[in-house]
Write an enzyme that holds these catalytic residues in place. Sequence first.
Site, short mmCIF file in Angstrom:
data_model
loop_
_atom_site.label_atom_id
_atom_site.label_comp_id
_atom_site.label_asym_id
_atom_site.label_seq_id
_atom_site.Cartn_x
_atom_site.Cartn_y
_atom_site.Cartn_z
N ALA A 16 0.72 -1.15 -0.01
CA ALA A 16 -0.02 0.16 0.06
C ALA A 16 0.93 1.24 0.00
CB ALA A 16 -0.85 0.05 1.14
N LYS A 35 9.92 1.16 9.52
CA LYS A 35 10.59 0.81 10.28
C LYS A 35 11.38 -0.61 10.28
CE LYS A 35 6.96 -2.05 12.85
NZ LYS A 35 6.13 -2.09 14.03
N THR A 43 3.37 -7.80 3.42
CA THR A 43 3.35 -7.95 2.06
C THR A 43 4.69 -8.90 1.48
OG1 THR A 43 2.69 -5.58 1.60
CG2 THR A 43 3.92 -6.52 -0.23
N GLU A 114 -8.81 -20.35 -4.42
CA GLU A 114 -8.72 -20.16 -3.05
C GLU A 114 -10.20 -20.18 -2.55
OE1 GLU A 114 -6.28 -17.09 -1.82
OE2 GLU A 114 -4.36 -17.89 -2.97
N HIS A 229 -6.00 -17.60 9.75
CA HIS A 229 -5.67 -18.30 8.53
C HIS A 229 -5.80 -19.78 8.91
CE1 HIS A 229 -3.98 -20.08 4.85
NE2 HIS A 229 -4.04 -18.90 4.42
N ARG A 275 -12.64 -18.85 4.68
CA ARG A 275 -11.62 -19.35 5.87
C ARG A 275 -12.02 -19.04 7.29
NH1 ARG A 275 -6.72 -15.11 4.16
NH2 ARG A 275 -6.67 -16.57 2.55
N HIS A 336 -3.80 -13.74 10.96
CA HIS A 336 -3.42 -13.68 9.92
C HIS A 336 -3.45 -12.16 9.44
CE1 HIS A 336 -2.24 -14.82 5.80
NE2 HIS A 336 -3.45 -14.46 5.46
N ARG A 371 -12.53 -11.17 5.32
CA ARG A 371 -11.62 -11.08 4.11
C ARG A 371 -11.92 -12.21 3.25
NH1 ARG A 371 -6.38 -11.20 2.18
NH2 ARG A 371 -5.98 -12.21 4.02
N LEU A 377 -4.02 -7.50 -1.06
CA LEU A 377 -3.18 -6.92 -1.81
C LEU A 377 -3.93 -6.02 -2.80
CD1 LEU A 377 -0.65 -9.98 -2.42
CD2 LEU A 377 -0.35 -7.86 -1.08
P1 FAD Z 1 2.57 -4.18 5.15
O1 FAD Z 1 2.75 -4.94 3.88
O2 FAD Z 1 2.29 -5.06 6.62
O3 FAD Z 1 3.70 -3.17 5.62
C1 FAD Z 1 3.50 -2.38 6.47
C2 FAD Z 1 4.94 -1.41 6.53
O4 FAD Z 1 4.65 -0.46 7.52
C3 FAD Z 1 6.11 -2.06 6.63
O5 FAD Z 1 7.31 -1.68 5.79
C4 FAD Z 1 6.52 -1.59 8.18
O6 FAD Z 1 7.88 -1.69 8.51
C5 FAD Z 1 6.14 -0.33 8.20
N1 FAD Z 1 5.76 0.27 9.52
C6 FAD Z 1 4.87 -0.25 10.47
N2 FAD Z 1 4.95 0.47 11.49
C7 FAD Z 1 5.67 1.58 11.37
C8 FAD Z 1 6.05 2.56 12.10
N3 FAD Z 1 5.56 2.89 13.21
N4 FAD Z 1 6.97 3.34 11.72
C9 FAD Z 1 7.41 3.16 10.31
N5 FAD Z 1 7.13 2.25 9.50
C10 FAD Z 1 6.24 1.31 10.06
N6 FAD Z 1 -3.18 -10.98 0.81
C11 FAD Z 1 -3.40 -11.17 -0.40
O7 FAD Z 1 -4.02 -10.30 -0.87
N7 FAD Z 1 -3.05 -12.45 -1.09
C12 FAD Z 1 -2.08 -13.05 -0.33
O8 FAD Z 1 -1.75 -14.15 -1.09
C13 FAD Z 1 -1.84 -12.90 1.13
N8 FAD Z 1 -0.78 -13.69 1.61
C14 FAD Z 1 -0.63 -13.64 3.00
C15 FAD Z 1 0.46 -14.28 3.53
C16 FAD Z 1 0.63 -14.06 4.79
C17 FAD Z 1 1.81 -14.86 5.43
C18 FAD Z 1 0.39 -12.77 5.47
C19 FAD Z 1 0.88 -12.57 6.74
C20 FAD Z 1 -0.54 -12.16 4.78
C21 FAD Z 1 -1.16 -12.35 3.56
N9 FAD Z 1 -1.87 -11.57 2.75
C22 FAD Z 1 -2.09 -11.80 1.61
C23 FAD Z 1 -2.16 -10.54 3.52
C24 FAD Z 1 -1.47 -9.20 2.74
O9 FAD Z 1 -0.32 -9.61 2.65
C25 FAD Z 1 -1.62 -7.89 3.64
O10 FAD Z 1 -2.53 -7.59 4.15
C26 FAD Z 1 -1.00 -6.81 2.79
O11 FAD Z 1 0.30 -7.13 2.17
C27 FAD Z 1 -0.76 -5.65 4.02
O12 FAD Z 1 0.04 -4.62 3.21
P2 FAD Z 1 0.30 -3.33 3.60
O13 FAD Z 1 1.02 -2.43 2.78
O14 FAD Z 1 -1.15 -2.67 4.18
O15 FAD Z 1 1.06 -3.54 5.05
C1 SIN Z 2 -2.95 -17.51 1.25
O1 SIN Z 2 -1.85 -17.80 0.33
O2 SIN Z 2 -3.29 -18.68 1.71
C2 SIN Z 2 -2.84 -16.09 1.63
C3 SIN Z 2 -4.07 -15.50 1.03
C4 SIN Z 2 -4.49 -14.27 1.62
O3 SIN Z 2 -4.31 -14.24 3.08
O4 SIN Z 2 -5.19 -13.52 1.18
#
Ligand code: FAD
Ligand code: SIN
Length: 529
Positions: A16, A35, A43, A114, A229, A275, A336, A371, A377
């Site tokens: 994001a 951080k 991600t 899925e 999850h 899920r 998750h 969700r 993503l």
């Molecule tokens: P994040 O990717 O969590 O990034 C957060 C960022 O904020 C990081 O860079 C961190 O360092 C930074 N940060 C946090 N706090 C601070 C602070 N105080 N100061 C400075 N920086 C900070 N979703 C899907 O759609 N498809 C998938 O296949 C999928 N698989 C997944 C598998 C796993 C194992 C997990 C855990 C999640 C999965 N998800 C999936 C969910 C999805 O990955 C996340 O919801 C999404 O990536 C979140 O992205 P984001 O950019 O919001 O935050």
């Molecule tokens: C997974 O690959 O099962 C994670 C998919 C998701 O959290 O959206």
Amino acid sequence: MTDHRASVLIVGAGAAGLTCALQCAEFTDVTVISKGVGPDGATAYAQGGIAAASLPSDSIDQHIEDTLKAGAGLNDIEAVIRIISQAPQCVTWLSQQGVPFVKAKEDQWALGLEGGHQHPRVVHVADRTGWAISQTLRDQVNAPPKIQFLEGYMALDLIVQDQRCVGIDILTPDHTLQPWATGAVVLATGGFSAAYLHATHDHKASGDGLAMALRAGCALMDLEFNQFHPTCLYCPGQPPLLLSEALRGEGARLRLPNGEYFMKQFDADQELAPRDRVARAIDSEMKRCGLNHVLLDISHQPAEKIQARFPHLYKRCLERGFDMTQEPLPVVPAAHYSCGGVHVDSNGQTEIFNLYAVGETACTGLHGANRLASNSLLECIVTGMEVARQIQVVGFEAGTLEAVPQRFALSLSSMGSIEQHWHKLQSIMWNSVGIVRSDARLISAMEGIQVELERIPAVDKSSYLNSIEWAEYLNVLSVAAESVRSAYFRRESRGLHYTVECPQLNPMLNGQHTLIRQDWDQPRYTDKA
Ligand code: FAD
Ligand code: SIN
């Protein structure tokens, strides 16, 4: 006066934050802080991929239908239509940035299936989609001169004057405090699954953005909907390893150690139900049979097919002594994803002017009470782009921060070891605010968290926390407290929130979100998503 200023400051370098940064760089200079160092956040761990209808038999309407079905009557329909409709363009945009999505043929993505999806529609880079997205967007962010990317910098708190966000306090890698004057601030800090003892990733998802927004006066929404999850590898003492839902999409079955397949007794959709239902079925069987795990079996599929489709998982499991081509894998549900987050409008604007939230930090109304797999993503990319457009429209000029008083680093070492505090909170959340909840357990969780909150000395305006770990802990503690209050408040079971006292969905609460603020005694229902 502070020397540090940014027109647009983005907190977080997941999908994001990086998307928003790239879009903002089209019209202004941008600073991104993270951080973490290197690809991080949820991600980087994402496996399955990104959902976008593309088969001739599939459609955006059917993707919308599946999202609403999973969300159990709590989605904001306008948000669902807006975000899901942009899915195909998002995949194209990511591909143009360089994400090497797998193709089935020249003009068709290879698609994973899925839970909760009526068609295969998950575009992926084998089983490491998030890593590929993270690497690609980071490369792009490091390319244009208009983006300053500061890793190892932690946002501590927002600076708000007259309901406008005018800056942010940042903890630098050398543990000093830097106040920054900002035009617009975007919170992209991910969720708060680290509140739980067992999670699908070991990244510190401590809800920093939610906690900062809460302290600044914003409302948080739907915090009781924490997604578990169904299938994390059960391997005590090892870092968590998610076993992607895509394995079940390729035919993996859930069974008990005695060989019995149990999903058919719970759900007509069996392994491919949304899920929440699969996780509850596993939880129920583990409790009924006194098991510490169940089994996920894909070994009936040809070994070459498994190795080609899941190269990362095959290798990671082998390192831990499991050959998924030959034997079933022990699995347990694990925390998750946070469906709730900072309440935003359809432009990602919070209730504080010049403060925006995107990705998992925001509660856009897309997911409702549960969700749909691989919609997160997608939400990150869409909201990252939308917020950039809104910032361009609204404006983003950094002012000056006057008379920033000197503040003194506060050490909490008198509180004992930080690990003990984390463990205590995580145990409370895991044992009492899990897949199946009860009033008694939620009350005991609230009491346990209250004891922790009362032990913490006030971090007042003359001081700041110079320990990342303590700052994260205070953030996750405050968000967990609100999550428990929200869970206790919702008098029904819906989607991810299941409570034994009210096991049914209450139709009167369709479309009723829980909203909380720091100064409210208890959450309130609202129909505004
Ligand atoms: P994040 O990717 O969590 O990034 C957060 C960022 O904020 C990081 O860079 C961190 O360092 C930074 N940060 C946090 N706090 C601070 C602070 N105080 N100061 C400075 N920086 C900070 N979703 C899907 O759609 N498809 C998938 O296949 C999928 N698989 C997944 C598998 C796993 C194992 C997990 C855990 C999640 C999965 N998800 C999936 C969910 C999805 O990955 C996340 O919801 C999404 O990536 C979140 O992205 P984001 O950019 O919001 O935050
Ligand atoms: C997974 O690959 O099962 C994670 C998919 C998701 O959290 O959206």
